[in-house]
Scaffold this motif. Structure first.
Motif, PDB file in Angstrom:
ATOM      1  N   VAL A   7      23.504  57.219  45.731  1.00 40.83           N
ATOM      2  CA  VAL A   7      24.640  56.970  44.845  1.00 40.83           C
ATOM      3  C   VAL A   7      25.126  55.554  45.110  1.00 40.83           C
ATOM      4  O   VAL A   7      24.914  55.009  46.186  1.00 40.83           O
ATOM      5  CB  VAL A   7      25.798  57.974  45.067  1.00 40.83           C
ATOM      6  N   ALA A   8      25.794  54.953  44.113  1.00 39.14           N
ATOM      7  CA  ALA A   8      26.168  53.546  44.208  1.00 39.14           C
ATOM      8  C   ALA A   8      27.639  53.328  43.845  1.00 39.14           C
ATOM      9  O   ALA A   8      28.229  54.103  43.082  1.00 39.14           O
ATOM     10  CB  ALA A   8      25.280  52.712  43.280  1.00 39.14           C
ATOM     11  N   THR A   9      28.177  52.250  44.421  1.00 39.29           N
ATOM     12  CA  THR A   9      29.532  51.768  44.086  1.00 39.29           C
ATOM     13  C   THR A   9      29.514  50.240  44.228  1.00 39.29           C
ATOM     14  O   THR A   9      28.495  49.660  44.574  1.00 39.29           O
ATOM     15  CB  THR A   9      30.607  52.291  45.059  1.00 39.29           C
ATOM     16  N   SER A  10      30.674  49.610  44.001  1.00 37.87           N
ATOM     17  CA  SER A  10      30.823  48.203  44.397  1.00 37.87           C
ATOM     18  C   SER A  10      32.233  47.974  44.932  1.00 37.87           C
ATOM     19  O   SER A  10      33.159  48.733  44.629  1.00 37.87           O
ATOM     20  CB  SER A  10      30.550  47.262  43.225  1.00 37.87           C
ATOM     21  N   SER A  11      32.361  46.916  45.716  1.00 39.32           N
ATOM     22  CA  SER A  11      33.595  46.668  46.468  1.00 39.32           C
ATOM     23  C   SER A  11      34.841  46.612  45.588  1.00 39.32           C
ATOM     24  O   SER A  11      35.768  47.407  45.774  1.00 39.32           O
ATOM     25  CB  SER A  11      33.455  45.372  47.277  1.00 39.32           C
ATOM     26  N   TYR A  12      34.882  45.698  44.625  1.00 40.23           N
ATOM     27  CA  TYR A  12      36.139  45.544  43.865  1.00 40.23           C
ATOM     28  C   TYR A  12      36.455  46.789  43.048  1.00 40.23           C
ATOM     29  O   TYR A  12      37.613  47.098  42.786  1.00 40.23           O
ATOM     30  CB  TYR A  12      36.096  44.311  42.952  1.00 40.23           C
ATOM     31  N   GLN A  13      35.437  47.535  42.672  1.00 45.39           N
ATOM     32  CA  GLN A  13      35.669  48.701  41.824  1.00 45.39           C
ATOM     33  C   GLN A  13      36.282  49.884  42.567  1.00 45.39           C
ATOM     34  O   GLN A  13      36.841  50.783  41.930  1.00 45.39           O
ATOM     35  CB  GLN A  13      34.348  49.127  41.155  1.00 45.39           C
ATOM     36  N   ILE A  14      36.159  49.910  43.904  1.00 44.63           N
ATOM     37  CA  ILE A  14      36.675  51.077  44.637  1.00 44.63           C
ATOM     38  C   ILE A  14      37.640  50.771  45.779  1.00 44.63           C
ATOM     39  O   ILE A  14      38.460  51.614  46.125  1.00 44.63           O
ATOM     40  CB  ILE A  14      35.532  51.947  45.221  1.00 44.63           C
ATOM     41  N   GLU A  15      37.564  49.583  46.375  1.00 50.65           N
ATOM     42  CA  GLU A  15      38.230  49.404  47.668  1.00 50.65           C
ATOM     43  C   GLU A  15      39.755  49.356  47.617  1.00 50.65           C
ATOM     44  O   GLU A  15      40.428  49.940  48.466  1.00 50.65           O
ATOM     45  CB  GLU A  15      37.731  48.117  48.343  1.00 50.65           C
ATOM     46  N   GLY A  16      40.336  48.618  46.651  1.00 48.43           N
ATOM     47  CA  GLY A  16      41.769  48.339  46.729  1.00 48.43           C
ATOM     48  C   GLY A  16      42.060  47.460  47.942  1.00 48.43           C
ATOM     49  O   GLY A  16      41.205  46.677  48.362  1.00 48.43           O
ATOM     50  N   ALA A  17      43.286  47.580  48.507  1.00 52.78           N
ATOM     51  CA  ALA A  17      43.634  46.836  49.730  1.00 52.78           C
ATOM     52  C   ALA A  17      43.294  45.351  49.602  1.00 52.78           C
ATOM     53  O   ALA A  17      42.744  44.740  50.524  1.00 52.78           O
ATOM     54  CB  ALA A  17      42.922  47.447  50.945  1.00 52.78           C
ATOM     55  N   VAL A  18      43.665  44.776  48.477  1.00 52.28           N
ATOM     56  CA  VAL A  18      43.218  43.407  48.183  1.00 52.28           C
ATOM     57  C   VAL A  18      43.902  42.341  49.037  1.00 52.28           C
ATOM     58  O   VAL A  18      43.438  41.201  49.091  1.00 52.28           O
ATOM     59  CB  VAL A  18      43.390  43.076  46.678  1.00 52.28           C
ATOM     60  N   GLN A  19      45.004  42.704  49.676  1.00 55.92           N
ATOM     61  CA  GLN A  19      45.679  41.692  50.494  1.00 55.92           C
ATOM     62  C   GLN A  19      45.617  42.023  51.976  1.00 55.92           C
ATOM     63  O   GLN A  19      46.375  41.455  52.767  1.00 55.92           O
ATOM     64  CB  GLN A  19      47.137  41.576  50.054  1.00 55.92           C
ATOM     65  N   GLU A  20      44.736  42.952  52.347  1.00 53.83           N
ATOM     66  CA  GLU A  20      44.745  43.386  53.746  1.00 53.83           C
ATOM     67  C   GLU A  20      43.720  42.695  54.606  1.00 53.83           C
ATOM     68  O   GLU A  20      42.656  42.307  54.145  1.00 53.83           O
ATOM     69  CB  GLU A  20      44.547  44.908  53.812  1.00 53.83           C
ATOM     70  N   ASP A  21      44.071  42.568  55.876  1.00 59.85           N
ATOM     71  CA  ASP A  21      43.145  42.093  56.916  1.00 59.85           C
ATOM     72  C   ASP A  21      42.521  40.757  56.570  1.00 59.85           C
ATOM     73  O   ASP A  21      41.351  40.504  56.885  1.00 59.85           O
ATOM     74  CB  ASP A  21      42.052  43.149  57.186  1.00 59.85           C
ATOM     75  N   GLY A  22      43.290  39.910  55.908  1.00 60.80           N
ATOM     76  CA  GLY A  22      42.854  38.531  55.683  1.00 60.80           C
ATOM     77  C   GLY A  22      42.045  38.296  54.430  1.00 60.80           C
ATOM     78  O   GLY A  22      41.581  37.172  54.196  1.00 60.80           O
ATOM     79  N   ARG A  23      41.872  39.334  53.583  1.00 56.79           N
ATOM     80  CA  ARG A  23      41.140  39.102  52.331  1.00 56.79           C
ATOM     81  C   ARG A  23      41.908  38.132  51.444  1.00 56.79           C
ATOM     82  O   ARG A  23      43.126  38.235  51.301  1.00 56.79           O
ATOM     83  CB  ARG A  23      40.930  40.425  51.580  1.00 56.79           C
ATOM     84  N   THR A  24      41.172  37.211  50.815  1.00 56.65           N
ATOM     85  CA  THR A  24      41.764  36.276  49.858  1.00 56.65           C
ATOM     86  C   THR A  24      41.360  36.691  48.446  1.00 56.65           C
ATOM     87  O   THR A  24      40.457  37.512  48.276  1.00 56.65           O
ATOM     88  CB  THR A  24      41.295  34.835  50.152  1.00 56.65           C
ATOM     89  N   PRO A  25      41.996  36.150  47.406  1.00 57.76           N
ATOM     90  CA  PRO A  25      41.683  36.596  46.044  1.00 57.76           C
ATOM     91  C   PRO A  25      40.258  36.239  45.606  1.00 57.76           C
ATOM     92  O   PRO A  25      39.719  35.198  45.978  1.00 57.76           O
ATOM     93  CB  PRO A  25      42.699  35.849  45.178  1.00 57.76           C
ATOM     94  N   SER A  26      39.693  37.121  44.794  1.00 58.46           N
ATOM     95  CA  SER A  26      38.430  36.825  44.129  1.00 58.46           C
ATOM     96  C   SER A  26      38.738  36.505  42.667  1.00 58.46           C
ATOM     97  O   SER A  26      39.873  36.665  42.200  1.00 58.46           O
ATOM     98  CB  SER A  26      37.478  38.021  44.207  1.00 58.46           C
TER      99      SER A  26
END
Ligand code: PNW
Length: 464
Positions: free
Chosen positions: A20-39
């Motif tokens: 089965v497959a997914t992708s990061s932006y489609q499922i993860e959320g938490a876009v401002q956590e642990d040092g992630r910057t905007p895509s």
């Protein structure tokens, strides 16, 4: 439905790989956590009108916080492998410089938990979340982005290569280039065909440079690939104008990627088509050698196929804008999914058979196949999605038919593990085997998920 659901996997070998497959932006959320910057997708979602209902991936399926539960759900499906992507701005904020240990730690735990449950991690390095800073510097039409991608890829290999053996560089460069830089339906929303063609070359160059670096840095033998989205392009008739329209569509949709990857050269007819439209592929010395770094496998994402005509319909004037020859899609009288995409399983058989013939020696994996339908959930969250189940059954059968016809297809990943952020369609379109209630984040396997699990199990017991 009329489709027989039983025995869809008949004829597939015992060692066929199911996933089965997914992708990061489609499922993860938490876009401002642990040092992630905007895509570029965080930015694009804020453009008024860009995404249905103004949706965004800020929370999505909250997978970043629910990963252990989701891994347990994957294991319950009985699959061999899980295809997911790494969010570049999580592990290398801003797209340059050192790795972000906190971002990498998430994928480190994910890999460990998958392996602990006997599920093979299949990593995709780029499923469209380009760090915004790199888009600000020109994005994929800019050559430097290819080098930045190679650097980033090596950071991920250094962190996970001791445990991960399956590596995919790019997901669907056609979508990145054409939807992102020509049609503007995807991030970053630019609309300039010549820039899109520069993006094609720099995506392929990024793939090639990354492939070289991944092979050199891998601490164990790896299986390296790239994933392309393709359909079969059929001419509406034998008329030369229709045949030429199908040739051009296949050129820009498939051969512009496959030929340099496999044969180390761009197709001459496509280069000539581009020149007529004032566009070119900015090739420099050595680029094609890098792009043709040998692949261990090709990932194929298949959803639908198209019929093309080069003849205007009665009364329709042939537009001659920007040197682009006339071409139109000929609507087929076929059932469609909620995306409006024609359901054409035979197109998958034809596509795989053709890939096996024109690009021999390259093992093929279906890295995505699936369908959105308008699901109705019961109070307990269950969904009786016979339409989706039939879609899977018919396409798995189409894969088996391609194998019989000689194509070396070795695996099949369903898109998607669960309902998720469907890009410009937001949460409006549901592709999941598992239902997600976005108010509660409750996950409930749909009937298609139970069918998929049973089909995998039966195919193993019958043949081993
Ligand atoms: C693929 N088209 O996207 C992606 O890899 C997935 O992330 C996505 O969720 C899935 O297919 C379903 O859409 C595509 O316009 C998006 O031809 C658009 C097209 C093809 C693939």
């Amino acid at each position: 439905p009329a489709t027989a659901l039983a025995g869809a996997a008949d004829g597939l070998p015992a060692d066929f790989l199911w996933g089965v497959a997914t992708s990061s932006y489609q499922i993860e959320g938490a876009v401002q956590e642990d040092g992630r910057t905007p895509s570029i997708w965080d930015t694009f979602c804020r453009v008024p009108g860009a995404v249905v209902d103004g949706d965004n991936g800020d929370i999505a399926c909250d997978h970043y916080h629910r990963m252990p539960e989701d891994v347990a759900m994957i294991a319950d499906l009985g699959v061999d492998a899980y295809r997911f992507s790494v969010a570049w701005p999580r592990v290398q904020p801003g797209g340059r410089g050192p790795a972000n240990a906190r971002g990498l730690a998430f994928y480190d735990r994910l890999v460990d938990q998958l392996l602990d449950k006997g599920v093979l991690p299949w990593i995709t390095l780029y499923h469209w979340d380009l760090p915004q800073e790199l888009e600000d510097a020109g994005g994929w039409p800019e050559r430097d982005t290819a080098h930045r991608f190679a650097d980033y890829s090596e950071l991920v290999m250094d962190a996970l290569g001791d445990r991960v053996r399956h590596w995919t560089t790019l997901n669907e460069p056609w979508c990145s280039a054409m939807l992102g830089y020509d049609q503007g339906h995807h991030a970053p929303g630019r609309k300039h065909f010549p820039d899109a063609m520069k993006a094609v070359h720099h995506l392929l160059l990024g793939h090639g440079l990354a492939a070289q670096r991944l092979r050199a840095a891998a601490p164990q033998p790896i299986q390296l690939g790239i994933t392309l989205n393709m359909g079969n392009s059929y001419p509406a008739s034998d008329h030369p104008a229709d045949v030429d329209a199908a040739r051009r569509a296949d050129g820009l949709g498939a051969r512009i990627y496959l030929d340099p990857l496999v044969h180390g050269r761009y197709p001459a007819d496509v280069v000539a088509d581009l020149a007529r439209r004032g566009a070119e592929l900015p090739v420099q010395d050595g680029d094609l050698e890098a792009i043709a770094t040998p692949l261990d496998l090709l990932g194929v994402n298949y959803y639908s196929s198209h019929v093309f005509s080069g003849l205007p319909e009665d009364g329709e004037a042939a537009p001659a804008a920007d040197g682009e020859p006339f071409s139109r899609l000929v609507k087929q009288d076929l059932p469609v999914t909620a995306m409006g995409w024609d359901i054409i399983p035979r197109g998958l058989t034809d596509l795989l058979t053709r890939l096996g013939r024109d690009y021999p020696g390259l093992p093929l994996y279906i890295t995505e196949n699936g369908a959105a339908f308008d699901d109705t959930a019961d109070a307990d969250g269950s969904v009786q999605d016979d339409d989706r189940t039939a879609y899977f059954a018919d396409h798995i059968r189409a894969v088996a038919a391609a194998r019989t016809a000689g194509a070396d297809v070795r695996g099949y990943f369903a898109w998607s593990l669960m309902d998720n952020f469907e890009w410009a369609f937001g949460y409006d379109k549901r592709f999941g085997l598992v239902r997600v209630d976005y108010d509660t984040q409750r996950r409930t396997p749909k009937q298609s998920a139970l069918w998929f699990r049973d089909t995998i199990r039966e195919s193993r017991t019958r043949q081993s």
